[in-house]
Design an enzyme around this catalytic site. Sequence first.
Site, PDB file in Angstrom:
ATOM      1  N   ARG A 145      54.915  70.085  79.336  1.00 52.48           N
ATOM      2  CA  ARG A 145      55.855  68.940  79.455  1.00 52.48           C
ATOM      3  C   ARG A 145      56.882  69.126  80.575  1.00 52.48           C
ATOM      4  O   ARG A 145      57.936  68.497  80.579  1.00 52.48           O
ATOM      5  CB  ARG A 145      56.568  68.663  78.125  1.00 52.48           C
ATOM      6  CG  ARG A 145      55.611  68.334  77.009  1.00 52.48           C
ATOM      7  CD  ARG A 145      56.279  67.567  75.886  1.00 52.48           C
ATOM      8  NE  ARG A 145      55.296  67.259  74.876  1.00 52.48           N
ATOM      9  CZ  ARG A 145      55.028  68.026  73.829  1.00 52.48           C
ATOM     10  NH1 ARG A 145      55.717  69.135  73.636  1.00 52.48           N
ATOM     11  NH2 ARG A 145      54.107  67.690  72.982  1.00 52.48           N
ATOM     12  N   LYS A 178      57.329  61.199  93.735  1.00 51.68           N
ATOM     13  CA  LYS A 178      56.127  60.481  93.279  1.00 51.68           C
ATOM     14  C   LYS A 178      54.984  61.483  93.240  1.00 51.68           C
ATOM     15  O   LYS A 178      54.676  62.118  94.257  1.00 51.68           O
ATOM     16  CB  LYS A 178      55.771  59.341  94.235  1.00 51.68           C
ATOM     17  CG  LYS A 178      56.586  58.091  94.006  1.00 51.68           C
ATOM     18  CD  LYS A 178      56.022  56.928  94.822  1.00 51.68           C
ATOM     19  CE  LYS A 178      56.833  55.672  94.596  1.00 51.68           C
ATOM     20  NZ  LYS A 178      56.374  54.569  95.478  1.00 51.68           N
ATOM     21  N   LYS A 218      64.509  58.215 103.722  1.00 53.83           N
ATOM     22  CA  LYS A 218      63.897  58.235 102.388  1.00 53.83           C
ATOM     23  C   LYS A 218      64.931  58.645 101.339  1.00 53.83           C
ATOM     24  O   LYS A 218      64.960  58.100 100.231  1.00 53.83           O
ATOM     25  CB  LYS A 218      62.672  59.160 102.371  1.00 53.83           C
ATOM     26  CG  LYS A 218      61.939  59.073 101.044  1.00 53.83           C
ATOM     27  CD  LYS A 218      60.473  59.343 101.110  1.00 53.83           C
ATOM     28  CE  LYS A 218      59.858  59.122  99.718  1.00 53.83           C
ATOM     29  NZ  LYS A 218      58.446  59.427  99.658  1.00 53.83           N
ATOM     30  N   ARG A 265      63.008  50.706  96.474  1.00 49.53           N
ATOM     31  CA  ARG A 265      62.089  51.755  96.915  1.00 49.53           C
ATOM     32  C   ARG A 265      60.736  51.192  97.357  1.00 49.53           C
ATOM     33  O   ARG A 265      60.042  51.807  98.174  1.00 49.53           O
ATOM     34  CB  ARG A 265      61.903  52.808  95.809  1.00 49.53           C
ATOM     35  CG  ARG A 265      61.037  53.957  96.274  1.00 49.53           C
ATOM     36  CD  ARG A 265      61.075  55.163  95.355  1.00 49.53           C
ATOM     37  NE  ARG A 265      60.146  56.183  95.841  1.00 49.53           N
ATOM     38  CZ  ARG A 265      60.105  57.418  95.411  1.00 49.53           C
ATOM     39  NH1 ARG A 265      60.932  57.825  94.469  1.00 49.53           N
ATOM     40  NH2 ARG A 265      59.227  58.277  95.906  1.00 49.53           N
ATOM     41  N   ASN A 307      56.690  51.200 100.853  1.00 53.61           N
ATOM     42  CA  ASN A 307      55.247  50.934 100.807  1.00 53.61           C
ATOM     43  C   ASN A 307      54.809  49.933 101.872  1.00 53.61           C
ATOM     44  O   ASN A 307      53.742  49.320 101.753  1.00 53.61           O
ATOM     45  CB  ASN A 307      54.858  50.423  99.421  1.00 53.61           C
ATOM     46  CG  ASN A 307      54.567  51.559  98.488  1.00 53.61           C
ATOM     47  OD1 ASN A 307      53.862  52.501  98.850  1.00 53.61           O
ATOM     48  ND2 ASN A 307      55.117  51.493  97.301  1.00 53.61           N
ATOM     49  N   HIS A 365      51.214  49.686 102.884  1.00 56.15           N
ATOM     50  CA  HIS A 365      50.427  50.409 101.889  1.00 56.15           C
ATOM     51  C   HIS A 365      49.578  49.495 101.005  1.00 56.15           C
ATOM     52  O   HIS A 365      48.572  49.940 100.470  1.00 56.15           O
ATOM     53  CB  HIS A 365      51.339  51.269 101.007  1.00 56.15           C
ATOM     54  CG  HIS A 365      51.887  52.477 101.714  1.00 56.15           C
ATOM     55  ND1 HIS A 365      52.661  52.391 102.860  1.00 56.15           N
ATOM     56  CD2 HIS A 365      51.774  53.805 101.450  1.00 56.15           C
ATOM     57  CE1 HIS A 365      52.997  53.606 103.245  1.00 56.15           C
ATOM     58  NE2 HIS A 365      52.469  54.484 102.417  1.00 56.15           N
ATOM     59  N   HIS A 392      46.081  50.847 100.912  1.00 60.24           N
ATOM     60  CA  HIS A 392      45.434  51.385  99.702  1.00 60.24           C
ATOM     61  C   HIS A 392      44.097  50.688  99.453  1.00 60.24           C
ATOM     62  O   HIS A 392      43.133  51.310  98.979  1.00 60.24           O
ATOM     63  CB  HIS A 392      46.356  51.226  98.490  1.00 60.24           C
ATOM     64  CG  HIS A 392      47.504  52.204  98.490  1.00 60.24           C
ATOM     65  ND1 HIS A 392      48.559  52.123  97.614  1.00 60.24           N
ATOM     66  CD2 HIS A 392      47.751  53.295  99.255  1.00 60.24           C
ATOM     67  CE1 HIS A 392      49.413  53.118  97.847  1.00 60.24           C
ATOM     68  NE2 HIS A 392      48.946  53.833  98.842  1.00 60.24           N
ATOM     69  N   HIS A 405      44.791  58.575 104.926  1.00 61.93           N
ATOM     70  CA  HIS A 405      45.837  57.715 104.350  1.00 61.93           C
ATOM     71  C   HIS A 405      46.703  57.092 105.461  1.00 61.93           C
ATOM     72  O   HIS A 405      46.945  55.875 105.464  1.00 61.93           O
ATOM     73  CB  HIS A 405      46.701  58.546 103.385  1.00 61.93           C
ATOM     74  CG  HIS A 405      47.872  57.809 102.827  1.00 61.93           C
ATOM     75  ND1 HIS A 405      47.740  56.782 101.910  1.00 61.93           N
ATOM     76  CD2 HIS A 405      49.208  57.912 103.079  1.00 61.93           C
ATOM     77  CE1 HIS A 405      48.947  56.305 101.609  1.00 61.93           C
ATOM     78  NE2 HIS A 405      49.850  56.978 102.307  1.00 61.93           N
TER      79      HIS A 405
HETATM   80  P1  NAD Z   1      46.069  65.910 103.129  1.00 62.06           P
HETATM   81  O1  NAD Z   1      46.887  66.505 102.075  1.00 62.06           O
HETATM   82  O2  NAD Z   1      44.660  65.577 102.814  1.00 62.06           O
HETATM   83  O3  NAD Z   1      46.125  66.854 104.405  1.00 62.06           O
HETATM   84  C1  NAD Z   1      45.437  66.470 105.550  1.00 62.06           C
HETATM   85  C2  NAD Z   1      44.466  67.548 106.039  1.00 62.06           C
HETATM   86  O4  NAD Z   1      45.191  68.528 106.770  1.00 62.06           O
HETATM   87  C3  NAD Z   1      43.733  68.299 104.950  1.00 62.06           C
HETATM   88  O5  NAD Z   1      42.429  68.579 105.381  1.00 62.06           O
HETATM   89  C4  NAD Z   1      44.530  69.586 104.837  1.00 62.06           C
HETATM   90  O6  NAD Z   1      43.792  70.660 104.320  1.00 62.06           O
HETATM   91  C5  NAD Z   1      44.899  69.839 106.266  1.00 62.06           C
HETATM   92  N1  NAD Z   1      46.086  70.617 106.512  1.00 62.06           N
HETATM   93  C6  NAD Z   1      47.248  70.577 105.840  1.00 62.06           C
HETATM   94  N2  NAD Z   1      48.168  71.313 106.462  1.00 62.06           N
HETATM   95  C7  NAD Z   1      47.571  71.853 107.531  1.00 62.06           C
HETATM   96  C8  NAD Z   1      48.020  72.688 108.576  1.00 62.06           C
HETATM   97  N3  NAD Z   1      49.294  73.055 108.682  1.00 62.06           N
HETATM   98  N4  NAD Z   1      47.135  73.076 109.524  1.00 62.06           N
HETATM   99  C9  NAD Z   1      45.846  72.646 109.460  1.00 62.06           C
HETATM  100  N5  NAD Z   1      45.378  71.829 108.523  1.00 62.06           N
HETATM  101  C10 NAD Z   1      46.245  71.436 107.566  1.00 62.06           C
HETATM  102  O7  NAD Z   1      46.721  64.543 103.663  1.00 62.06           O
HETATM  103  P2  NAD Z   1      48.219  64.116 103.973  1.00 62.06           P
HETATM  104  O8  NAD Z   1      48.104  63.145 105.068  1.00 62.06           O
HETATM  105  O9  NAD Z   1      49.117  65.266 104.110  1.00 62.06           O
HETATM  106  O10 NAD Z   1      48.649  63.361 102.633  1.00 62.06           O
HETATM  107  C11 NAD Z   1      47.999  62.190 102.217  1.00 62.06           C
HETATM  108  C12 NAD Z   1      48.230  62.040 100.726  1.00 62.06           C
HETATM  109  O11 NAD Z   1      49.620  61.900 100.480  1.00 62.06           O
HETATM  110  C13 NAD Z   1      47.560  60.809 100.146  1.00 62.06           C
HETATM  111  O12 NAD Z   1      46.903  61.169  98.953  1.00 62.06           O
HETATM  112  C14 NAD Z   1      48.709  59.882  99.853  1.00 62.06           C
HETATM  113  O13 NAD Z   1      48.450  59.028  98.786  1.00 62.06           O
HETATM  114  C15 NAD Z   1      49.810  60.840  99.553  1.00 62.06           C
HETATM  115  N6  NAD Z   1      51.154  60.300  99.754  1.00 62.06           N
HETATM  116  C16 NAD Z   1      52.056  60.453  98.765  1.00 62.06           C
HETATM  117  C17 NAD Z   1      53.343  60.009  98.926  1.00 62.06           C
HETATM  118  C18 NAD Z   1      54.364  60.252  97.865  1.00 62.06           C
HETATM  119  O14 NAD Z   1      55.461  59.700  97.953  1.00 62.06           O
HETATM  120  N7  NAD Z   1      54.064  61.065  96.874  1.00 62.06           N
HETATM  121  C19 NAD Z   1      53.723  59.384 100.122  1.00 62.06           C
HETATM  122  C20 NAD Z   1      52.771  59.245 101.144  1.00 62.06           C
HETATM  123  C21 NAD Z   1      51.478  59.711 100.942  1.00 62.06           C
HETATM  124  N1  GLY Z   2      55.807  56.809  99.867  1.00 63.08           N
HETATM  125  C1  GLY Z   2      56.480  55.788  99.148  1.00 63.08           C
HETATM  126  C2  GLY Z   2      57.486  56.277  98.194  1.00 63.08           C
HETATM  127  O1  GLY Z   2      57.722  57.451  98.086  1.00 63.08           O
HETATM  128  O2  GLY Z   2      58.077  55.496  97.510  1.00 63.08           O
END
Ligand code: NAD
Ligand code: GLY
Length: 370
Positions: A125, A147, A231, A245, A249, A252, A256, A269
Amino acid sequence: MNAFSSEIVRIDLADRSYDIVIDSAVLGNIDLYRDLPAATSAVIVTNSTVAPLYAARLRQALLVRFTEVQVVTLPDGEQYKTWQTLNLIFDALLGNACDRKTVLFALGGGVVGDMTGFAAASYMRGVPFVQVPTTLLAQVDSSVGGKTGINHPMGKNMIGAFYQPVKVVCDLDTLRTLPARELSAGLAEVIKYGPIADLEFLTWIETNMEALLARDLRALGYAVKRSCEIKAWVVGQDEREAGLRAILNFGHTFGHAIEAGLGYGEWLHGEAVAAGMVMAAKLSQRLGLVEGNFVERLVALIRRAGLPVVGPRLSESDNAGRYIELMRVDKKSEGGEIKFVLIDGPGTAVVRGAPDALVREVIDACCLRQ
Ligand code: NAD
Ligand code: GLY
């Protein structure tokens, strides 16, 4: 590379407040981990690409603070942001008898960060977790704001929780090993902040795009800092997305749909968000909310970042219909009505619906032809 002086951005959320540390070569700095909650064990969650690059350095630093530091290595890719992969984290936590004080470290991009955060929110939890983002996208957006979650085949990020980390450590040096396509994907989320919140920042990005693409440390550091400040300002007012907030998006809703429609991992993404921002901007223009020249300015910047400005086809028979079907499965939808984040004059955003016929026209105009 130009030097960057260390910066701290504070996320102000009462007893859930925390610092985002932005610096170079900071991953292995033991001082950063001294003020974490007391615990004997830590678990680094990472993936098969990032582990060989950075896990040993982080583990070495954490061993000064924790008696035991395990590393859990997940498969790499958006297609693995699933229940099955999440369960690998729980298997490791239970298999290593981790207690409710165990601190999790998310070492990687947004996929690792979102999944580790969700695991931290639900294991016993709730256990503390630290974000150590290693992609530009994760440093400017996903590691901040709490998030967390996973994808469902029918909808992106549809299962999850709001759960804040206790610290975020952005080591700019990790961006050196990032593939160019991933760097561009991160720039999509940097660009996003301009049209919705900060025109001065938009101009700064325009001026510094070459430096960003060349991975100039000072430029990257400023982009991370300013993105996190914006942010922090938004999340500080609306942690659980009751209203404001949602502007984060921008792009997005369409994006999405692209990710789910093509199958997760086909487009990155950030790439889907880029094409989505073009569609959202053109929809804003069609609704009379913003002038065409501002839309063209944004499209030009997205193109300069090496990002797509045209969306893929998601159906040969009824492409716009398929986008709309997918966009209805969105957390912003209310009673089946799709809500879009639109530009409401340069530098401000509004969340509202739009007539289906207009949305169809914009999708038709913004997607690859058959
Ligand atoms: P990812 O986590 O898939 O990373 C991208 C690629 O880069 C992967 O292959 C990873 O292994 C590689 N990588 C990471 N760091 C590296 C480094 N330093 N050197 C070499 N390779 C490296 O993708 P991302 O673009 O980081 O994140 C996308 C995800 O984030 C999506 O799932 C999206 O929905 C999510 N997201 C979440 C929020 C949130 O607020 N929580 C906001 C935006 C996006
Ligand atoms: N990436 C959108 C949010 O964090 O709200």
